[in-house]
Design a protein around this motif. Sequence first.
Motif, PDB file in Angstrom:
ATOM      1  N   PRO A  71      -0.966 -22.097  -1.333  1.00 16.20           N
ATOM      2  CA  PRO A  71       0.128 -22.040  -2.311  1.00 16.20           C
ATOM      3  C   PRO A  71       0.024 -20.846  -3.255  1.00 16.20           C
ATOM      4  O   PRO A  71       1.033 -20.191  -3.545  1.00 16.20           O
ATOM      5  N   GLY A  72      -1.184 -20.561  -3.717  1.00 19.46           N
ATOM      6  CA  GLY A  72      -1.360 -19.420  -4.617  1.00 19.46           C
ATOM      7  C   GLY A  72      -1.071 -18.104  -3.938  1.00 19.46           C
ATOM      8  O   GLY A  72      -0.446 -17.197  -4.521  1.00 19.46           O
ATOM      9  N   LEU A  73      -1.501 -17.974  -2.690  1.00 17.62           N
ATOM     10  CA  LEU A  73      -1.254 -16.740  -1.948  1.00 17.62           C
ATOM     11  C   LEU A  73       0.239 -16.545  -1.681  1.00 17.62           C
ATOM     12  O   LEU A  73       0.754 -15.428  -1.772  1.00 17.62           O
ATOM     13  N   LEU A  74       0.937 -17.631  -1.352  1.00 16.54           N
ATOM     14  CA  LEU A  74       2.372 -17.526  -1.103  1.00 16.54           C
ATOM     15  C   LEU A  74       3.121 -17.089  -2.358  1.00 16.54           C
ATOM     16  O   LEU A  74       4.038 -16.256  -2.297  1.00 16.54           O
ATOM     17  N   ALA A  75       2.729 -17.622  -3.513  1.00 14.54           N
ATOM     18  CA  ALA A  75       3.356 -17.216  -4.774  1.00 14.54           C
ATOM     19  C   ALA A  75       3.083 -15.748  -5.058  1.00 14.54           C
ATOM     20  O   ALA A  75       3.968 -15.007  -5.507  1.00 14.54           O
ATOM     21  N   GLY A  76       1.849 -15.306  -4.787  1.00 12.80           N
ATOM     22  CA  GLY A  76       1.503 -13.901  -4.976  1.00 12.80           C
ATOM     23  C   GLY A  76       2.325 -12.994  -4.079  1.00 12.80           C
ATOM     24  O   GLY A  76       2.762 -11.904  -4.491  1.00 12.80           O
ATOM     25  N   ILE A  77       2.551 -13.429  -2.848  1.00 11.04           N
ATOM     26  CA  ILE A  77       3.361 -12.651  -1.908  1.00 11.04           C
ATOM     27  C   ILE A  77       4.801 -12.563  -2.392  1.00 11.04           C
ATOM     28  O   ILE A  77       5.424 -11.497  -2.352  1.00 11.04           O
ATOM     29  N   MET A  78       5.347 -13.686  -2.867  1.00 10.46           N
ATOM     30  CA  MET A  78       6.725 -13.673  -3.354  1.00 10.46           C
ATOM     31  C   MET A  78       6.882 -12.759  -4.561  1.00 10.46           C
ATOM     32  O   MET A  78       7.867 -12.023  -4.667  1.00 10.46           O
ATOM     33  N   GLN A  79       5.928 -12.787  -5.483  1.00  6.98           N
ATOM     34  CA  GLN A  79       6.011 -11.875  -6.625  1.00  6.98           C
ATOM     35  C   GLN A  79       5.996 -10.428  -6.143  1.00  6.98           C
ATOM     36  O   GLN A  79       6.764  -9.595  -6.613  1.00  6.98           O
ATOM     37  N   GLN A  80       5.138 -10.146  -5.179  1.00  4.94           N
ATOM     38  CA  GLN A  80       5.004  -8.776  -4.691  1.00  4.94           C
ATOM     39  C   GLN A  80       6.270  -8.299  -3.997  1.00  4.94           C
ATOM     40  O   GLN A  80       6.718  -7.169  -4.221  1.00  4.94           O
ATOM     41  N   ILE A  81       6.889  -9.138  -3.164  1.00  5.08           N
ATOM     42  CA  ILE A  81       8.085  -8.664  -2.455  1.00  5.08           C
ATOM     43  C   ILE A  81       9.267  -8.527  -3.418  1.00  5.08           C
ATOM     44  O   ILE A  81      10.116  -7.646  -3.241  1.00  5.08           O
ATOM     45  N   ILE A  82       9.313  -9.371  -4.460  1.00  2.00           N
ATOM     46  CA  ILE A  82      10.380  -9.213  -5.456  1.00  2.00           C
ATOM     47  C   ILE A  82      10.161  -7.919  -6.238  1.00  2.00           C
ATOM     48  O   ILE A  82      11.106  -7.149  -6.477  1.00  2.00           O
ATOM     49  N   PHE A  83       8.922  -7.666  -6.637  1.00  6.78           N
ATOM     50  CA  PHE A  83       8.589  -6.402  -7.304  1.00  6.78           C
ATOM     51  C   PHE A  83       9.083  -5.219  -6.484  1.00  6.78           C
ATOM     52  O   PHE A  83       9.786  -4.331  -6.972  1.00  6.78           O
ATOM     53  N   LEU A  84       8.684  -5.186  -5.227  1.00  5.19           N
ATOM     54  CA  LEU A  84       8.962  -4.024  -4.384  1.00  5.19           C
ATOM     55  C   LEU A  84      10.449  -3.898  -4.064  1.00  5.19           C
ATOM     56  O   LEU A  84      10.981  -2.781  -4.005  1.00  5.19           O
ATOM     57  N   ALA A  85      11.114  -5.029  -3.853  1.00  2.00           N
ATOM     58  CA  ALA A  85      12.553  -4.974  -3.565  1.00  2.00           C
ATOM     59  C   ALA A  85      13.324  -4.441  -4.766  1.00  2.00           C
ATOM     60  O   ALA A  85      14.196  -3.562  -4.632  1.00  2.00           O
ATOM     61  N   MET A  86      12.994  -4.945  -5.956  1.00  2.00           N
ATOM     62  CA  MET A  86      13.718  -4.520  -7.153  1.00  2.00           C
ATOM     63  C   MET A  86      13.357  -3.096  -7.556  1.00  2.00           C
ATOM     64  O   MET A  86      14.154  -2.419  -8.219  1.00  2.00           O
ATOM     65  N   ALA A  87      12.189  -2.628  -7.156  1.00  2.00           N
ATOM     66  CA  ALA A  87      11.784  -1.258  -7.487  1.00  2.00           C
ATOM     67  C   ALA A  87      12.673  -0.234  -6.807  1.00  2.00           C
ATOM     68  O   ALA A  87      12.747   0.923  -7.242  1.00  2.00           O
ATOM     69  N   LEU A  88      13.360  -0.649  -5.738  1.00  2.00           N
ATOM     70  CA  LEU A  88      14.172   0.289  -4.971  1.00  2.00           C
ATOM     71  C   LEU A  88      15.621   0.361  -5.446  1.00  2.00           C
ATOM     72  O   LEU A  88      16.317   1.338  -5.146  1.00  2.00           O
ATOM     73  N   VAL A  89      16.101  -0.649  -6.189  1.00  2.00           N
ATOM     74  CA  VAL A  89      17.538  -0.751  -6.423  1.00  2.00           C
ATOM     75  C   VAL A  89      18.108   0.420  -7.231  1.00  2.00           C
ATOM     76  O   VAL A  89      19.087   1.046  -6.818  1.00  2.00           O
ATOM     77  N   PHE A  90      17.522   0.740  -8.373  1.00  2.00           N
ATOM     78  CA  PHE A  90      18.016   1.853  -9.175  1.00  2.00           C
ATOM     79  C   PHE A  90      17.395   3.176  -8.743  1.00  2.00           C
ATOM     80  O   PHE A  90      18.074   4.213  -8.760  1.00  2.00           O
TER      81      PHE A  90
END
Length: 394
Positions: free
Chosen positions: A189-208
């Motif tokens: 569970p902790g690893l999955l949450a860490g992965i979700m935070q990371q993919i949200i970080f990286l996805a949003m880093a590209l938008v602007f």
Amino acid sequence: MTTFLKLLRIEFKRIFSNNVLLAIFFGAPILYGVLLGYVYQQAKVVDLPIVIIDQDNSPTTDKIIDAFEDNEGLLVKSLRFTPGTIKEEMPFEQYAAVVTFPTNFEADILQKRHPEVRVDLNMANILNANTASKHIQSVLMTLNAGIEIEGLKKQGMNADQAKSAYESFKINFNKLYNSTGNYVTFMLPGLLAGIMQQIIFLAMALVFARDFEDGYFGDLVKESKWSLYHIALKSTPFILMIPVMWFLVSLFIPYFKIDAAIYNFPMLVLVSLLTLGSMTIGMLFSIAIPSQLKATELLMVISTPAFVLSGFTWPSMAIPDSINAIAQCIPLTQFLSGFRKVAFYGGDLKAIAPEINMLLLIILITFIAMVILLQFKISRQRKKQSRLVNDTQN
């Protein structure tokens, strides 16, 4: 509203035309969830290889060796009567421990000379060493008690008297919240949450950052001069898609038979706040750093150590205060603290109030910073466009 919907369709097209973003956003959670789930599927460490050096070669040591072979956590990889070349073998065999019974072991026991069993633990892998140590102690302490009780019986005591004379008190360990010591319950569970935070970080880093790089930001500024409009435009596609990814990721919990209460309102609040916190941080970096590569690289600096610093596996109290203060500002730290309270302890919103308050503070600060910085960039872009129009007219 019509213009907003038109631009929103363009945003979806731009998102789905970015293969890197699609691979990160949709592929990473599923791939890592499957991969990590099966890595920890065995649930606990078993068959750790050990070496037994039996310098006594007596019935007593034979009995102890049989007990080691019956223990599911240990695998007697080698039984020998002299140490031989263990040091040379270690890089290849990586034994978890070496157990040595000295010469005259049985005779010393019978004569009450209290011989010593030497256990050398391989501390290169602390998890394996601790697990092996636990199993070895369990075997030796059980047999030690049995030998002592047998000795008292030979002195004339009956079985009950011998047992009560040896045991001053009993110890009963009752394991709570993960009674089987299941490692997939602890880690996944902790690893999955860490992965979700990371993919949200990286996805949003590209938008602007992508808009700054290809000039599309200039076209957007012509449609609206307000930063809140642009933030809503950029975040809406992800607000629609991220819940789908959370739902898919959550299915790994029942799939791997993890006993955790995750489908409840407090968990929904935590997941929502982690999502918003990760989005605002990612978008802030995307606005502040007008380069997709640099924005993602800097966010990786935050996300890579986030799981280690979160206190999920290594207690926060053991982390230096200065580092722990930084860790508390990462959304994942607050989420995992609240997750354990809700999923395993059955906590309610009141129990996770400190984590909710900290997540709201992170969201508020990063959102305000994002609005101000984006408004500044919009104003600068519009002034630049005005100058270009004036130069053209002149």
